[in-house]
Design a protein around this motif. Structure first.
Motif, PDB file in Angstrom:
ATOM      1  N   VAL A 263       1.154  -1.459   0.096  1.00  0.00           N
ATOM      2  CA  VAL A 263       0.145   0.240   0.083  1.00  0.00           C
ATOM      3  C   VAL A 263       1.296   1.134   0.002  1.00  0.00           C
ATOM      4  CG1 VAL A 263      -1.901  -0.784   1.326  1.00  0.00           C
ATOM      5  CG2 VAL A 263      -0.534   0.162   2.624  1.00  0.00           C
ATOM      6  N   LYS A 264       0.253   2.497  -0.263  1.00  0.00           N
ATOM      7  CA  LYS A 264       1.405   3.513  -0.024  1.00  0.00           C
ATOM      8  C   LYS A 264      -0.014   5.200   0.832  1.00  0.00           C
ATOM      9  CE  LYS A 264       0.362   4.503  -5.512  1.00  0.00           C
ATOM     10  NZ  LYS A 264      -0.671   5.141  -5.466  1.00  0.00           N
ATOM     11  N   PRO A 265       0.801   5.861   0.757  1.00  0.00           N
ATOM     12  CA  PRO A 265       0.376   7.151   0.852  1.00  0.00           C
ATOM     13  C   PRO A 265      -1.112   7.193   0.190  1.00  0.00           C
ATOM     14  CG  PRO A 265       2.692   7.562   1.542  1.00  0.00           C
ATOM     15  CD  PRO A 265       2.254   6.444   0.653  1.00  0.00           C
ATOM     16  N   ASN A 266      -2.309   8.394   0.493  1.00  0.00           N
ATOM     17  CA  ASN A 266      -3.089   8.780  -0.470  1.00  0.00           C
ATOM     18  C   ASN A 266      -3.169  10.351  -0.278  1.00  0.00           C
ATOM     19  OD1 ASN A 266      -5.218   9.345   1.585  1.00  0.00           O
ATOM     20  ND2 ASN A 266      -5.578   7.179   1.465  1.00  0.00           N
ATOM     21  N   ALA A 267      -3.944  11.445  -1.204  1.00  0.00           N
ATOM     22  CA  ALA A 267      -3.763  12.516  -1.018  1.00  0.00           C
ATOM     23  C   ALA A 267      -4.253  13.341   0.133  1.00  0.00           C
ATOM     24  CB  ALA A 267      -4.654  12.828  -2.256  1.00  0.00           C
ATOM     25  N   ALA A 268      -4.927  12.031   1.132  1.00  0.00           N
ATOM     26  CA  ALA A 268      -4.956  13.066   2.835  1.00  0.00           C
ATOM     27  C   ALA A 268      -3.225  13.500   3.354  1.00  0.00           C
ATOM     28  CB  ALA A 268      -6.402  11.785   3.226  1.00  0.00           C
ATOM     29  N   HIS A 269      -2.505  11.601   3.656  1.00  0.00           N
ATOM     30  CA  HIS A 269      -1.476  11.578   3.788  1.00  0.00           C
ATOM     31  C   HIS A 269      -0.652  12.858   3.646  1.00  0.00           C
ATOM     32  CE1 HIS A 269      -3.196   7.717   4.730  1.00  0.00           C
ATOM     33  NE2 HIS A 269      -2.227   7.794   5.716  1.00  0.00           N
ATOM     34  N   GLU A 270      -1.102  13.047   1.744  1.00  0.00           N
ATOM     35  CA  GLU A 270       0.157  14.196   1.085  1.00  0.00           C
ATOM     36  C   GLU A 270      -0.079  15.863   1.472  1.00  0.00           C
ATOM     37  OE1 GLU A 270       0.810  10.686  -2.315  1.00  0.00           O
ATOM     38  OE2 GLU A 270      -0.582  12.232  -2.679  1.00  0.00           O
ATOM     39  N   ALA A 271      -1.661  16.217   1.314  1.00  0.00           N
ATOM     40  CA  ALA A 271      -1.828  17.048   2.410  1.00  0.00           C
ATOM     41  C   ALA A 271      -1.546  17.716   3.666  1.00  0.00           C
ATOM     42  CB  ALA A 271      -3.236  17.052   2.206  1.00  0.00           C
ATOM     43  N   LEU A 272      -1.321  16.648   4.644  1.00  0.00           N
ATOM     44  CA  LEU A 272      -1.055  17.112   5.660  1.00  0.00           C
ATOM     45  C   LEU A 272       0.524  16.661   5.628  1.00  0.00           C
ATOM     46  CD1 LEU A 272      -3.131  14.074   8.091  1.00  0.00           C
ATOM     47  CD2 LEU A 272      -2.596  17.066   7.345  1.00  0.00           C
ATOM     48  N   ALA A 273       1.777  15.940   5.174  1.00  0.00           N
ATOM     49  CA  ALA A 273       2.600  16.304   4.153  1.00  0.00           C
ATOM     50  C   ALA A 273       3.158  17.403   4.183  1.00  0.00           C
ATOM     51  CB  ALA A 273       3.436  14.925   3.632  1.00  0.00           C
ATOM     52  N   ARG A 274       1.761  17.990   3.013  1.00  0.00           N
ATOM     53  CA  ARG A 274       2.319  19.285   2.630  1.00  0.00           C
ATOM     54  C   ARG A 274       2.290  20.601   3.552  1.00  0.00           C
ATOM     55  NH1 ARG A 274      -0.331  17.970  -1.785  1.00  0.00           N
ATOM     56  NH2 ARG A 274      -2.477  19.034  -0.751  1.00  0.00           N
ATOM     57  N   LEU A 275       1.268  20.179   4.444  1.00  0.00           N
ATOM     58  CA  LEU A 275       1.257  21.108   5.741  1.00  0.00           C
ATOM     59  C   LEU A 275       2.137  21.297   6.759  1.00  0.00           C
ATOM     60  CD1 LEU A 275      -1.390  23.048   7.131  1.00  0.00           C
ATOM     61  CD2 LEU A 275      -1.163  20.626   8.458  1.00  0.00           C
ATOM     62  N   ASP A 276       2.851  20.463   6.552  1.00  0.00           N
ATOM     63  CA  ASP A 276       3.934  19.595   7.810  1.00  0.00           C
ATOM     64  C   ASP A 276       5.492  20.631   7.292  1.00  0.00           C
ATOM     65  OD1 ASP A 276       6.062  19.283   9.522  1.00  0.00           O
ATOM     66  OD2 ASP A 276       5.306  16.734   9.707  1.00  0.00           O
ATOM     67  N   ARG A 277       5.630  20.481   5.980  1.00  0.00           N
ATOM     68  CA  ARG A 277       6.016  21.636   5.550  1.00  0.00           C
ATOM     69  C   ARG A 277       6.336  22.889   5.180  1.00  0.00           C
ATOM     70  NH1 ARG A 277       6.245  17.247   2.067  1.00  0.00           N
ATOM     71  NH2 ARG A 277       5.137  18.251   0.216  1.00  0.00           N
ATOM     72  N   GLU A 278       4.681  23.373   5.305  1.00  0.00           N
ATOM     73  CA  GLU A 278       4.401  24.371   4.805  1.00  0.00           C
ATOM     74  C   GLU A 278       4.251  25.659   5.701  1.00  0.00           C
ATOM     75  OE1 GLU A 278       3.343  23.356   0.451  1.00  0.00           O
ATOM     76  OE2 GLU A 278       1.991  24.253   1.590  1.00  0.00           O
ATOM     77  N   TRP A 279       3.448  24.791   6.796  1.00  0.00           N
ATOM     78  CA  TRP A 279       3.220  26.051   8.354  1.00  0.00           C
ATOM     79  C   TRP A 279       4.157  25.937   8.985  1.00  0.00           C
ATOM     80  CZ3 TRP A 279      -1.361  27.733   8.255  1.00  0.00           C
ATOM     81  CH2 TRP A 279      -1.400  27.876   9.759  1.00  0.00           C
ATOM     82  N   ALA A 280       3.943  27.289   8.745  1.00  0.00           N
ATOM     83  CA  ALA A 280       4.908  28.341   9.962  1.00  0.00           C
ATOM     84  C   ALA A 280       4.545  28.043  11.492  1.00  0.00           C
ATOM     85  CB  ALA A 280       5.039  29.499  10.011  1.00  0.00           C
ATOM     86  N   GLY A 281       3.646  27.646  11.873  1.00  0.00           N
ATOM     87  CA  GLY A 281       3.542  27.500  13.357  1.00  0.00           C
ATOM     88  C   GLY A 281       3.410  26.310  13.953  1.00  0.00           C
ATOM     89  N   ASP A 282       2.989  25.767  15.062  1.00  0.00           N
ATOM     90  CA  ASP A 282       2.645  24.872  15.935  1.00  0.00           C
ATOM     91  C   ASP A 282       1.805  24.037  15.200  1.00  0.00           C
ATOM     92  OD1 ASP A 282       5.105  25.909  17.076  1.00  0.00           O
ATOM     93  OD2 ASP A 282       3.620  25.439  19.488  1.00  0.00           O
ATOM     94  N   LEU A 283       3.009  22.699  15.072  1.00  0.00           N
ATOM     95  CA  LEU A 283       2.512  21.516  14.268  1.00  0.00           C
ATOM     96  C   LEU A 283       2.261  20.508  14.857  1.00  0.00           C
ATOM     97  CD1 LEU A 283      -0.134  20.310  12.004  1.00  0.00           C
ATOM     98  CD2 LEU A 283       1.805  20.083  10.675  1.00  0.00           C
TER      99      LEU A 283
END
Ligand code: BV8
Length: 230
Positions: A67-87
């Motif tokens: 199995v592999k990550p889906n668009a939801a996992h990828e979107a959270l990873a994008r948020l992780d890379r881009e979010w300047a606040g705490d996450l």
């Protein structure tokens, strides 16, 4: 995303991995249906029928390769890379799909399939094989005590202090793909509200705790999560 939000806590459950092909627990064809929870996910079950429990987790560990990550996992990873606040992404899941999508600010409160716990020394080490083969502990070298690094019912979830500290600072709490059936995770929405956070649920259907959320959006995570993140 509201601009006033600085600090975010995301809680994920089996529903975020469903579209990757991993069964959820309490849905049709769910994981537990083949087994009563008491027979598989408790320390007593491990003591009573070790091969059954080791095999259950060996099979789930082996399934990760298909199995592999889906668009939801990828979107959270994008948020992780881009979010300047705490996450902080708190997952109840024991699969490695968040990591494989690239998430870094992540913790597994119920353990991980790709990790082994030694009943002898308490050491944890990454593990990708089959525990039915009786591996030695990678930390102390002893054999016979290696078990799944999984938080069973009645055992203390990992990093609860870290989770509660993040909830105390959160401006936004987002719950994704969880039925709200298991505690203490199911109580985090109330804790977040208590500390003044906005609360959002993204789920295929109303969960046991939907009434606790300021907003609930129903639908598949692969659609709702990218729409929320982007
Ligand atoms: C503990 C192991 C304390 C890994 C799991 C009150 C307070 C505190 C504890 C308790 C309490 N009441 C009872 C308890 C005890 C117990 C508990 O909660 N029991 C329940 C059944 C009532 N809790 C515990 O024992 C916990 N430990 O509290 O310790 C303590 C204190 C001091 C000292 C010692 C101990 C430990 C709980 C962890 C148990 N381990 N799993 C594994 O095998 O995977 S729990 C198991 O359920 C998984 O981890 C899973 O993540 C978790 C929750 O399930 P969900 O992820 O929500 O999955 P589910 O199938 O239920 O739902 C999926 C959802 O997704 C559905 O809503 C569905 O609609 C949705 N969905 C489906 N497809 C999609 C989708 N959504 C979006 N898109 C889709 N495509």
């Amino acid at each position: 995303m509201p601009t006033a939000v600085r600090n975010i806590v995301v809680l994920t459950g089996a529903g975020i991995s469903a579209e990757s092909g991993l069964d959820t627990f309490r849905g049709p064809g769910g994981l537990w249906e083949g087994h009563r929870v008491e027979d598989i996910c408790t320390p007593e079950a491990l003591a009573r029928n070790r091969p059954l429990v080791l095999d259950f987790y060996d099979q789930r560990r082996a399934a990760l390769g298909g199995v592999k990550p889906n668009a939801a996992h990828e979107a959270l990873a994008r948020l992780d890379r881009e979010w300047a606040g705490d996450l902080l992404i708190v997952t109840q899941n024991v699969d490695d799909l968040h990591e494989r999508a690239g998430a870094k600010r992540l913790l597994h409160m119920h353990g991980e399939l790709m990790s082994a716990l030694c009943e002898g020394c308490g050491g944890r080490a990454s593990f990708g094989g089959a525990m039915l083969d009786g591996p030695d502990c990678a930390v102390c070298g002893e054999s016979g005590g290696v078990r799944p690094d999984i938080v069973f019912f009645g055992e203390m979830p990992y990093e609860m202090d870290r989770i509660e500290a993040a909830l105390a600072e959160a401006d936004l709490f987002v719950s994704i793909g969880t039925s709200g059936a298991v505690y203490p995770a199911a109580g985090y929405v109330q804790m977040a509200r208590h500390f003044g956070a906005e609360t959002l649920e993204l789920n295929l259907e109303p969960s046991a705790g939907s009434y606790n959320f300021d907003e609930s959006r129903m639908g598949p995570a692969s659609v709702l999560v990218p729409a929320w993140v982007d």
